[in-house]
Design a protein around this motif. Structure first.
Motif, PDB file in Angstrom:
ATOM      1  N   ARG A  31      34.901 -73.751 -24.947  1.00 13.84           N
ATOM      2  CA  ARG A  31      34.688 -72.772 -23.891  1.00 13.84           C
ATOM      3  C   ARG A  31      33.187 -72.583 -23.688  1.00 13.84           C
ATOM      4  O   ARG A  31      32.461 -72.325 -24.646  1.00 13.84           O
ATOM      5  N   THR A  90      37.108 -75.941 -14.683  1.00 16.13           N
ATOM      6  CA  THR A  90      36.469 -74.644 -14.481  1.00 16.13           C
ATOM      7  C   THR A  90      37.302 -73.799 -13.537  1.00 16.13           C
ATOM      8  O   THR A  90      37.449 -74.137 -12.358  1.00 16.13           O
ATOM      9  N   GLY A 134      42.236 -68.603 -14.670  1.00 14.78           N
ATOM     10  CA  GLY A 134      41.688 -68.441 -16.008  1.00 14.78           C
ATOM     11  C   GLY A 134      42.782 -68.308 -17.042  1.00 14.78           C
ATOM     12  O   GLY A 134      42.738 -68.921 -18.118  1.00 14.78           O
ATOM     13  N   PHE A 159      35.745 -76.412 -21.138  1.00 16.19           N
ATOM     14  CA  PHE A 159      36.302 -75.358 -20.288  1.00 16.19           C
ATOM     15  C   PHE A 159      35.160 -74.454 -19.851  1.00 16.19           C
ATOM     16  O   PHE A 159      34.735 -73.552 -20.581  1.00 16.19           O
ATOM     17  N   THR A 196      36.923 -62.456 -26.212  1.00 14.47           N
ATOM     18  CA  THR A 196      37.849 -62.503 -27.355  1.00 14.47           C
ATOM     19  C   THR A 196      38.108 -61.116 -27.948  1.00 14.47           C
ATOM     20  O   THR A 196      38.589 -60.996 -29.078  1.00 14.47           O
ATOM     21  N   ILE A 208      41.407 -64.547 -19.261  1.00 14.14           N
ATOM     22  CA  ILE A 208      41.213 -65.600 -20.255  1.00 14.14           C
ATOM     23  C   ILE A 208      41.608 -65.083 -21.633  1.00 14.14           C
ATOM     24  O   ILE A 208      42.251 -65.796 -22.429  1.00 14.14           O
ATOM     25  N   GLU A 261      33.893 -71.448 -28.896  1.00 16.33           N
ATOM     26  CA  GLU A 261      33.076 -70.798 -27.865  1.00 16.33           C
ATOM     27  C   GLU A 261      31.614 -71.129 -28.096  1.00 16.33           C
ATOM     28  O   GLU A 261      31.084 -70.905 -29.185  1.00 16.33           O
ATOM     29  N   LEU A 267      44.353 -66.759 -24.059  1.00 12.84           N
ATOM     30  CA  LEU A 267      44.117 -67.101 -25.461  1.00 12.84           C
ATOM     31  C   LEU A 267      45.170 -66.454 -26.359  1.00 12.84           C
ATOM     32  O   LEU A 267      45.718 -67.091 -27.268  1.00 12.84           O
ATOM     33  N   VAL A 308      39.191 -77.550 -27.629  1.00 10.03           N
ATOM     34  CA  VAL A 308      38.747 -76.908 -26.389  1.00 10.03           C
ATOM     35  C   VAL A 308      37.393 -76.264 -26.650  1.00 10.03           C
ATOM     36  O   VAL A 308      37.232 -75.519 -27.624  1.00 10.03           O
ATOM     37  N   ILE A 316      43.365 -71.911 -19.349  1.00  6.52           N
ATOM     38  CA  ILE A 316      42.974 -71.925 -20.763  1.00  6.52           C
ATOM     39  C   ILE A 316      44.159 -72.339 -21.627  1.00  6.52           C
ATOM     40  O   ILE A 316      44.012 -73.063 -22.616  1.00  6.52           O
ATOM     41  N   VAL A 323      39.687 -73.764 -30.724  1.00  8.37           N
ATOM     42  CA  VAL A 323      39.052 -73.381 -29.463  1.00  8.37           C
ATOM     43  C   VAL A 323      37.670 -72.843 -29.814  1.00  8.37           C
ATOM     44  O   VAL A 323      37.539 -71.796 -30.453  1.00  8.37           O
ATOM     45  N   GLU A 333      33.397 -71.584 -17.922  1.00 13.88           N
ATOM     46  CA  GLU A 333      33.769 -70.273 -17.395  1.00 13.88           C
ATOM     47  C   GLU A 333      32.573 -69.669 -16.639  1.00 13.88           C
ATOM     48  O   GLU A 333      31.532 -69.403 -17.256  1.00 13.88           O
TER      49      GLU A 333
END
Length: 338
Positions: free
Chosen positions: A117, A148, A155, A171, A42, A11, A81, A15, A115, A159, A79, A173
């Motif tokens: 996550r 998912t 993944g 999304f 990340t 992932i 999280e 990204l 998005v 993404i 995006v 995970e």
């Protein structure tokens, strides 16, 4: 050629590929910057892309999503999280009242390519609010895509598909799979970086299920964290002479009903597996669609194996709550007995 990556690493690579391809892609969330997120998904992106594109935020999920909506309306592709699944509910109003409705409310003039996550589901021995499976709550809302992945390759691919989509995407995970390893095609990276307009060369269309294992006697429908469980159950069932086909849905909204119904007509028996409570869950929708579209091909009722209609328990008892191989095989035996 392929690289062996963890699910989290795949992932991360996805990204990175999306950010290199499009300078409008921004990452936002709690502790995702220098720390790299609590699961390190990340990791390294703040260092390489800077604080203007990988932004640590206050602990305010409603504010994070609201800011992302504003950025999307100005042409960015944020995006977000959500640090843990159970923390998404302070943002539920923003997601369902604003994010999901702006495109339709504007008569199609506005797009909000956000998005979100969400590390979700159990299996890591966490405390309350850290092991929820709220995917059905969002799949019920028109205007949202809910997907998912279950493998490192998906993944990586999915993404990027989510970020390229003009629609808002939840999304999810499966956090217990972050450390699973698998091969991710490195040649595909180069093709995707060179693809125009965010097109992803060599990938399945977003929202398309996959047959993870071919079979003839029973269909095991799964997604996210339970795909590995379904494959394990299929292997054990084979020792008893039962051939199980495993479907990895990949997406809950839209739902690839055609793939599920096609398999149901082939095997005549269906078991749906997910970690969320079975009551009012994704399995109920899948069961209804199979019954409506493949009724005369079924040899037995569609069965569901999932969490119980109860609060997610403490870590000491989560193995009693989550679906396991014995419960799946019991369901398989029951449908095959018909």
């Amino acid at each position: 050629m392929a690289d062996t990556l963890t699910f989290a690493g795949a992932i991360n690579a996805g990204l990175r590929a999306a950010m290199e391809r499009d300078p409008k892609v921004l990452l936002m969330g709690e502790d995702i910057g220098a720390l790299g997120g609590v699961f390190r998904v990340t990791d390294g992106l703040h260092k390489d892309f800077g604080g203007d594109r990988v932004m640590d935020t206050p602990l305010a999920e409603s504010g994070i999503v609201g800011t992302a909506i504003g950025l999307a309306l100005r042409g960015y592709r944020p995006v977000v999280e959500i640090q843990f699944d159970g923390f998404i509910f302070p943002a539920y109003d923003q997601i369902t009242t604003s994010l999901a409705k702006l495109h339709a409310r504007s008569g199609g003039e506005l797009t909000v390519p956000v998005v979100i996550r969400v590390p979700y589901a159990g299996g890591i021995g966490a405390i309350e609010h850290h092991s929820e499976s709220p995917e059905a709550l969002f799949a019920h809302v028109p205007g949202l895509r809910v997907c998912t992945p279950a493998t490192p390759q998906d993944g990586f691919d999915m993404i990027q598909q989510a970020i390229a989509s003009p629609d808002p995407v939840l999304f999810f995970e499966p956090k217990a799979r972050y450390w699973d390893k698998g091969e991710v095609g490195v040649e595909r990276v180069a093709r995707q970086l060179a693809a125009p307009d965010g097109a992803l060369a060599g990938t399945a269309e977003m929202g398309t299920a996959r047959v993870a294992r071919e079979g003839a006697d029973v269909t095991l429908v799964s997604y996210g964290p339970t795909v590995r469980l379904a494959l394990q159950a299929a292997s054990v069932a084979e020792e008893s002479g039962i051939s199980a086909e495993v479907i990895d849905l990949r997406s809950l909204s839209p739902l690839d009903s055609d793939a599920v119904v096609r398999s149901a007509k082939k095997t005549g028996r269906v078991v749906v597996i997910h970690e969320a409570p079975t009551a009012y869950g994704a399995g109920a929708e899948i069961s209804a669609r199979v019954s409506e579209q493949a009724f005369f091909h079924l040899h037995a009722p569609v069965l569901r194996v999932g969490g119980f209609h109860a609060q997610y328990p403490g870590a000491k008892y989560e193995h009693e709550y989550l679906p396991n191989i014995d419960r799946v095989l019991d369901a398989v035996d029951r449908v095959v007995a018909h």
